[in-house]
Design an enzyme around this catalytic site. Sequence first.
Site, PDB file in Angstrom:
ATOM      1  CE1 TYR A  56      -4.228   1.145  -0.242  1.00 35.33           C
ATOM      2  CE2 TYR A  56      -4.444  -1.146   0.426  1.00 35.33           C
ATOM      3  CZ  TYR A  56      -4.981   0.001  -0.139  1.00 35.33           C
ATOM      4  OH  TYR A  56      -6.261  -0.012  -0.604  1.00 35.33           O
ATOM      5  CD  GLU A  58      -4.621   5.561   0.974  1.00 32.94           C
ATOM      6  OE1 GLU A  58      -4.504   6.335   1.940  1.00 32.94           O
ATOM      7  OE2 GLU A  58      -5.661   4.932   0.723  1.00 32.94           O
ATOM      8  CG  ASP A 202      -8.446  10.617 -23.775  1.00 31.03           C
ATOM      9  OD1 ASP A 202      -7.489   9.816 -23.886  1.00 31.03           O
ATOM     10  OD2 ASP A 202      -9.554  10.299 -23.301  1.00 31.03           O
ATOM     11  CB  THR A 228      -5.104   3.864 -21.774  1.00 31.64           C
ATOM     12  OG1 THR A 228      -4.918   3.905 -23.195  1.00 31.64           O
ATOM     13  CG2 THR A 228      -6.537   4.223 -21.431  1.00 31.64           C
ATOM     14  CE  LYS A 231      -7.764   2.193 -24.766  1.00 29.88           C
ATOM     15  NZ  LYS A 231      -8.783   3.267 -24.790  1.00 29.88           N
ATOM     16  NE  ARG A 237      -7.397  -3.437 -19.290  1.00 32.49           N
ATOM     17  CZ  ARG A 237      -7.626  -3.576 -20.595  1.00 32.49           C
ATOM     18  NH1 ARG A 237      -7.034  -4.512 -21.288  1.00 32.49           N
ATOM     19  NH2 ARG A 237      -8.465  -2.766 -21.209  1.00 32.49           N
TER      20      ARG A 237
HETATM   21  C1  LIG Z   1      -9.756   3.636 -23.926  1.00 34.62           C
HETATM   22  C2  LIG Z   1     -10.036   5.096 -23.732  1.00 34.62           C
HETATM   23  C3  LIG Z   1     -10.311   5.638 -22.471  1.00 34.62           C
HETATM   24  C4  LIG Z   1     -10.632   4.819 -21.260  1.00 34.62           C
HETATM   25  O1  LIG Z   1      -9.775   3.913 -20.869  1.00 34.62           O
HETATM   26  P1  LIG Z   1     -10.200   2.726 -19.856  1.00 34.62           P
HETATM   27  O2  LIG Z   1      -8.865   2.259 -19.413  1.00 34.62           O
HETATM   28  O3  LIG Z   1     -10.975   1.752 -20.679  1.00 34.62           O
HETATM   29  O4  LIG Z   1     -11.009   3.330 -18.758  1.00 34.62           O
HETATM   30  C5  LIG Z   1     -10.435   7.014 -22.370  1.00 34.62           C
HETATM   31  N1  LIG Z   1     -10.312   7.806 -23.432  1.00 34.62           N
HETATM   32  C6  LIG Z   1     -10.073   7.323 -24.666  1.00 34.62           C
HETATM   33  C7  LIG Z   1      -9.942   8.250 -25.815  1.00 34.62           C
HETATM   34  C8  LIG Z   1      -9.949   5.947 -24.851  1.00 34.62           C
HETATM   35  O5  LIG Z   1      -9.747   5.480 -26.083  1.00 34.62           O
END
Ligand SMILES: *Cc1c(COP(=O)(O)O)cnc(C)c1O
Length: 421
Positions: A56, A58, A202, A228, A231, A237
């Site tokens: 942990y 925090e 994003d 994220t 991807k 993740r």
């Molecule tokens: C995949 C994605 C997210 C969210 O990601 P999670 O890990 O699934 O919560 C947010 N914004 C965009 C543009 C995404 O493609």
Amino acid sequence: MSQHLDPDLRTSDPQIASLVDAENARQRDSVRLIASENYVSAAVLEATGTVLTNKYSEGYPGKRYYEGQQVIDQVETLAIERAKALFGVEHANVQPYSGSPANLAVYLAFLAPGDTVMGMALPAGGHLTHGWSVSATGKWFRAVQYGVRKETGRVDMDEVRELAQAERPKLIFCGGTAIPRTIDFPAFAEIAHEVGAVLVADIAHIAGLVAGGAHPTPVGHADVITTTTHKTLRGPRGAMIMSTAEHAKALDKAVFPGLQGGPHNHTTAAIAVALQEASTEDFRRYAHAIVDNARALADGLTARGFNLVSGGTDNHLLLVDLENKSIPGKQAARALDRAGIELNYNTVPFDPRKPFDPSGVRLGTAAVTSRGMDTGDMDRVAGWIDQVIDAEKAGDDAGVEKVAAEVHEFARSFPMPGLPG
Ligand SMILES: *Cc1c(COP(=O)(O)O)cnc(C)c1O
């Protein structure tokens, strides 16, 4: 009874172990075109499965609420420094549990409930967390949404500017989940500046392309960058928030204690590993190969009469409108999955059909490129997609089965990252 834990999954939980084996085989034997997915390296997998999960932590390095952080502080600091160096940013927070909580933390840092946020509409290619109605971000904030132009399938920056000037959002999101084209960060920044909004880029989908120099960077244009890590960036993740030094404190406070408790330290370690991998010359080649493969797949599909939203792709992602093929997206996606080609049905802009059974499918090339497939392979895949859709429309199950056998053999001929042999 023994107080020792059995260290071996196969002995202690054969049911889960055999399901993991089955998923290994499934990932190895299929052509994975889901645009948000990838294969991580053995090193990333290994970091994820470590005793760091037991701790942990925090707080932030040097400012924790629990003792025993001698090691974890070094892990998190490495991840932060690697993120800053790779993307060229002043600040990075590597604690968000995933992309959606990362975006929620940005709202918490800059907005009060009821304030106005502007983002791309989900059916146009935006993400739920950019203010879509069913999301907390659409319910707790006043969301206004821009789309794409019907004739071009692309964002119309004049529409974005008009909407921003009329609605005066405090926060503007750019980026999304189904955008096959380059995002014009400087144009978004100019509009955000004109209306006094904070610009959030994003880059969840394209982070690996940005890191590898295959997509323009939002750094120097966006105030805040969320992504994220799982991807195109090819990490575990998780997620990160990056920003200028000016916003560092507000964003850190929003992630913890504003939204989350303890960070997932095993994930932080794996993020650090992935960031190190992404800073190599190999990864730059990978990022450019993803885009080359997407173009080759786009060309192969276009040559076979498929209709691509916006007419093609600049990145890793393709959105196909199947209306002229007279097959709904879901039926096509299911048939392709039976043939070992994995993708997802997806709404296309101005879709006349419902979101749960829309007109399109979305494809991406990050995972297949990690397997080592090249542009010639993409043309074969386009051919199989065409054959499966024709067979499915004709009710020809044997035709789908025939392609499945070819696809499985083909997929198995590429080594799978993370799997021995
Ligand atoms: C995949 C994605 C997210 C969210 O990601 P999670 O890990 O699934 O919560 C947010 N914004 C965009 C543009 C995404 O493609």
